[in-house]
Design a protein around this motif. Sequence first.
Motif, short mmCIF file in Angstrom:
data_model
loop_
_atom_site.label_atom_id
_atom_site.label_comp_id
_atom_site.label_asym_id
_atom_site.label_seq_id
_atom_site.Cartn_x
_atom_site.Cartn_y
_atom_site.Cartn_z
N GLY A 176 5.47 -2.87 12.67
CA GLY A 176 5.34 -2.94 11.22
C GLY A 176 4.66 -1.73 10.60
O GLY A 176 4.36 -0.75 11.28
N GLU A 177 4.42 -1.83 9.31
CA GLU A 177 3.77 -0.77 8.55
C GLU A 177 2.51 -1.35 7.91
O GLU A 177 2.59 -2.16 6.98
CB GLU A 177 4.71 -0.21 7.49
N PRO A 178 1.33 -0.97 8.42
CA PRO A 178 0.08 -1.54 7.91
C PRO A 178 -0.07 -1.34 6.40
O PRO A 178 0.29 -0.30 5.86
CB PRO A 178 -0.99 -0.76 8.67
N ASP A 179 -0.59 -2.35 5.73
CA ASP A 179 -0.86 -2.29 4.30
C ASP A 179 -2.27 -2.84 4.07
O ASP A 179 -2.50 -4.03 4.30
CB ASP A 179 0.17 -3.12 3.54
N PRO A 180 -3.22 -1.97 3.67
CA PRO A 180 -3.04 -0.57 3.28
C PRO A 180 -2.74 0.33 4.49
O PRO A 180 -2.98 -0.06 5.63
CB PRO A 180 -4.39 -0.21 2.67
#
Length: 344
Positions: A193-197
């Motif tokens: 995944g893509e960490p947020d923030p």
Amino acid sequence: MQQYDQSPDEENDELYEHHRIQVDKKQSMVRIDKFLMDRLANTSRNRLQKAIEDGFVKVNDQQIKTNYRIHPGDVIVIALPEPPRDTEVIPENIPLDIVYEDDTLLIVNKPAGMVVHPAHSNWTGTLVNALTYHLQNLPTMPDNEGRPGLVHRIDKDTSGLLVIAKTEKAMTHLAKQFFNHSIERTYYALVWGEPDPEDGTVDVNLGRGFKDRRITEAFPEGDYGRTAITHYKTLKQLRYVSLIQCNLETGRTHQIRAHMKYIGHPLFNDATYGGDRLVKGTKFSKYKSFVDNCFKIIPRQALHAKSLGFIHPKTEEFVQFDSELPEDFKQVLEKWEGYVNTID
């Protein structure tokens, strides 16, 4: 008392009884750590307290807290993940990837798959076995018999840099820096995944799991475990995975692996923490086949201890050492870059 820290690659959660002590009927009610300090050789109060916190010390078959006061007739059992064994290390002629060496310390680049020190099911073939062959008279930290030269460690299937102390002065100096969290440790990880923030800090207690002692679990309420702080920064987003940089403020067992799972982004192909399955992306057979091929390229958690920075024990100057990503990590990163480019 044997070293009780379970090897991070331990695959057997059986506990082995090391000590069984029955409290005398005339014994006064003192704290259990103080009581054991007087009866066990080669240990420290901190080590005993951690063993109690990790559930390796029981009284009358019950887990207790570090402030427990013993009672006359109590039966205290200390059971650890490693069976009782002498601390002799057998030197073995195993090649070492030496990044730097002087008369005070050594920087080695550990390959994935190599255990750092002898432990249950891994008494030979470890980094320490190699070190004792190539170097003579390595110092040992108090209460850490059988692990000469070591002031820190990384998991079996994590690759990257380790600093080895060659003198007692260097060991004391480096150990103090680790204790004060002043060592700069940078890891690269491929996560799902893509960490947020994109950049952030995970400040959540970590401790051994109640159901499975091999697993490190997050305890966000702070009522169990020990303080653990990981700073992360996204270096590259690849839609379904991301390359991130992690800097450790503390050094708990499986810290990065457990923290990243906690925020929903387990390390790619980390079987222990759920990263060895499709966490992000489609269920289409072509995509699944691509991911399975990536798993074959890097059959381990995608984690590399990339750099180390610290005050040199002899020169008192700050030094920093860096390493390249290993081939399996580079190949799987390139595969993901290529895959994302084909679907954009």
